[in-house]
Write a protein that holds these residues in place. Sequence first.
Motif, short mmCIF file in Angstrom:
data_model
loop_
_atom_site.label_atom_id
_atom_site.label_comp_id
_atom_site.label_asym_id
_atom_site.label_seq_id
_atom_site.Cartn_x
_atom_site.Cartn_y
_atom_site.Cartn_z
N SER A 175 0.83 -1.21 0.00
CA SER A 175 0.00 0.00 0.00
C SER A 175 0.86 1.25 0.00
O SER A 175 0.55 2.24 -0.69
CB SER A 175 -0.92 0.00 1.22
N ILE A 176 1.94 1.24 0.75
CA ILE A 176 2.83 2.41 0.80
C ILE A 176 3.45 2.66 -0.57
O ILE A 176 3.48 3.80 -1.07
CB ILE A 176 3.90 2.21 1.87
N TRP A 177 3.97 1.59 -1.21
CA TRP A 177 4.60 1.74 -2.52
C TRP A 177 3.59 2.24 -3.56
O TRP A 177 3.91 3.13 -4.37
CB TRP A 177 5.20 0.41 -2.97
N SER A 178 2.41 1.69 -3.56
CA SER A 178 1.41 2.11 -4.56
C SER A 178 0.96 3.55 -4.32
O SER A 178 0.78 4.31 -5.27
CB SER A 178 0.21 1.17 -4.53
N GLY A 179 0.80 3.94 -3.06
CA GLY A 179 0.41 5.32 -2.78
C GLY A 179 1.47 6.32 -3.20
O GLY A 179 1.16 7.35 -3.84
N LEU A 180 2.73 6.04 -2.88
CA LEU A 180 3.81 6.93 -3.30
C LEU A 180 3.94 6.97 -4.82
O LEU A 180 4.20 8.03 -5.41
CB LEU A 180 5.13 6.47 -2.68
N GLY A 181 3.77 5.83 -5.46
CA GLY A 181 3.86 5.80 -6.92
C GLY A 181 2.76 6.62 -7.58
O GLY A 181 3.00 7.32 -8.57
N ILE A 182 1.55 6.56 -7.04
CA ILE A 182 0.44 7.35 -7.60
C ILE A 182 0.73 8.84 -7.46
O ILE A 182 0.49 9.62 -8.39
CB ILE A 182 -0.88 6.96 -6.91
N ALA A 183 1.25 9.25 -6.30
CA ALA A 183 1.54 10.67 -6.09
C ALA A 183 2.64 11.16 -7.03
O ALA A 183 2.51 12.23 -7.66
CB ALA A 183 1.94 10.89 -4.63
N CYS A 184 3.73 10.39 -7.17
CA CYS A 184 4.82 10.78 -8.07
C CYS A 184 4.37 10.79 -9.52
O CYS A 184 4.74 11.69 -10.31
CB CYS A 184 6.01 9.85 -7.90
N ASN A 185 3.57 9.81 -9.89
CA ASN A 185 3.09 9.74 -11.26
C ASN A 185 2.17 10.93 -11.59
O ASN A 185 2.24 11.50 -12.69
CB ASN A 185 2.34 8.43 -11.47
N ALA A 186 1.35 11.31 -10.63
CA ALA A 186 0.48 12.47 -10.85
C ALA A 186 1.30 13.74 -11.02
O ALA A 186 0.97 14.62 -11.84
CB ALA A 186 -0.48 12.62 -9.67
N TRP A 187 2.41 13.86 -10.29
CA TRP A 187 3.28 15.03 -10.42
C TRP A 187 3.90 15.11 -11.82
O TRP A 187 3.89 16.16 -12.45
CB TRP A 187 4.37 15.00 -9.37
N PHE A 188 4.39 14.00 -12.33
CA PHE A 188 5.00 14.00 -13.65
C PHE A 188 3.97 14.27 -14.75
O PHE A 188 4.26 14.97 -15.72
CB PHE A 188 5.72 12.68 -13.91
N LEU A 189 2.77 13.72 -14.60
CA LEU A 189 1.73 14.00 -15.58
C LEU A 189 1.32 15.47 -15.55
O LEU A 189 1.09 16.08 -16.60
CB LEU A 189 0.50 13.12 -15.31
N LEU A 190 1.28 16.03 -14.37
CA LEU A 190 0.89 17.42 -14.25
C LEU A 190 1.94 18.36 -14.81
O LEU A 190 1.62 19.38 -15.43
CB LEU A 190 0.61 17.76 -12.78
N ARG A 191 3.20 18.03 -14.65
CA ARG A 191 4.28 18.94 -15.04
C ARG A 191 4.73 18.74 -16.49
O ARG A 191 5.11 19.71 -17.15
CB ARG A 191 5.46 18.76 -14.10
N TYR A 192 4.71 17.51 -17.00
CA TYR A 192 5.32 17.25 -18.30
C TYR A 192 4.35 16.72 -19.36
O TYR A 192 4.70 16.72 -20.54
CB TYR A 192 6.44 16.21 -18.15
N ASN A 193 3.19 16.24 -18.98
CA ASN A 193 2.36 15.56 -19.97
C ASN A 193 1.67 16.52 -20.93
O ASN A 193 1.44 16.17 -22.09
CB ASN A 193 1.30 14.71 -19.26
N TRP A 194 1.34 17.74 -20.51
CA TRP A 194 0.62 18.69 -21.36
C TRP A 194 1.49 19.87 -21.76
O TRP A 194 1.04 21.01 -21.80
CB TRP A 194 -0.62 19.18 -20.64
N CYS A 195 2.73 19.59 -22.09
CA CYS A 195 3.64 20.64 -22.55
C CYS A 195 4.26 20.20 -23.88
O CYS A 195 4.22 19.03 -24.24
CB CYS A 195 4.72 20.94 -21.51
N ASP A 196 4.84 21.16 -24.59
CA ASP A 196 5.48 20.83 -25.85
C ASP A 196 6.91 20.35 -25.61
O ASP A 196 7.39 20.29 -24.48
CB ASP A 196 5.46 22.03 -26.80
N LEU A 197 7.59 19.97 -26.70
CA LEU A 197 8.92 19.37 -26.58
C LEU A 197 9.93 20.37 -26.03
O LEU A 197 10.78 20.00 -25.19
CB LEU A 197 9.37 18.85 -27.95
N GLN A 198 9.88 21.61 -26.47
CA GLN A 198 10.85 22.59 -25.98
C GLN A 198 10.67 22.86 -24.49
O GLN A 198 11.65 22.99 -23.74
CB GLN A 198 10.69 23.90 -26.79
N THR A 199 9.43 22.93 -24.04
CA THR A 199 9.18 23.11 -22.60
C THR A 199 9.66 21.91 -21.81
O THR A 199 10.20 22.05 -20.71
CB THR A 199 7.68 23.35 -22.37
#
Length: 302
Positions: A175-199
């Motif tokens: 449960s700890i590993w899955s919870g931490l993974g969900i939080a980190c994955n959400a951060w990367f999606l929020l920061r990098y998933n909706w940006c262009d290549l140069q950003t």
Amino acid sequence: MPPSPTNGRWPDGYPAHIRRQRQRRGYRIDSDGESYADEEYTVKPPRFSDSEDNDFDESQFCNDNDQIRIHTLSTWGPREWIQSIWSSLLPQYTARVEKPKDMRLVDRVLASFTTYNDLKNEHYDMVFARLQMEWTYVGGLLVALAAADSAAFAIAPDSIFNVESYTRSMIAASSIWSGLGIACNAWFLLRYNWCDLQTFKTRALDIYSSYFFFSVSSRVPAICLFFSALTLMAFMALVAFEVWPTGVLVVCFGVGIMMTLQFLVFGAHWVVMRVKEAVQWVGKGLRWIIETFSISRRHEGG
């Protein structure tokens, strides 16, 4: 229309104006010591200038360098036909293969499980697309593992499965590993998933103007997924062991054998080769002792 040979042969042999030329040899794989038959010849197309209705111009179809075979299926089997076109099937051009640059030990270790080498070689578009896909799939799998962990927490003490304290620790770790993974994955999606290549290239740089730390942190969701799945598997195996120990051992042993088969084969091959070398060494030693003993006996007898 120009006359043609009858039954694959000329009535009186080859005409005088047809130049007989020895067949050129092509390259064949595994052809050491072999060659094509010397009896095969290639000829140039005949000219029929004396015919009244001759309007055929061979220059429209071939030049002086073209060679046309006049063999037919009656005198030329499939093997000879395949040999005649074999050289044309071989590749005539090979793209240049670039050798990988020399890498330090740290770079090789980091490149074995991260995208550091691709980022270092400026393959940004490939890395960007790969990480976006990875974060999408890993996020879904982490949510599924978290749901499985929540269901395991709901197991009542009086259920058909006996849940011990050490098995509860496995499900807590998952449960700890899955919870931490969900939080980190959400951060990367929020920061990098909706940006262009140069950003993406700008945001991925760390404070040392390199991609070292980003290449490590970008794989954190996948690492959390691995350990969450591993601890959940341990929980299931421990619970099932209380019910059917033999089945758990057999299944785990079989899966372990298949996953590590290449290393087992390598180890067995290495042991066999070492034993073979040892036997050969002992055999040579025994032969040397026997030969030395025989020579000494002959000297004594003489």
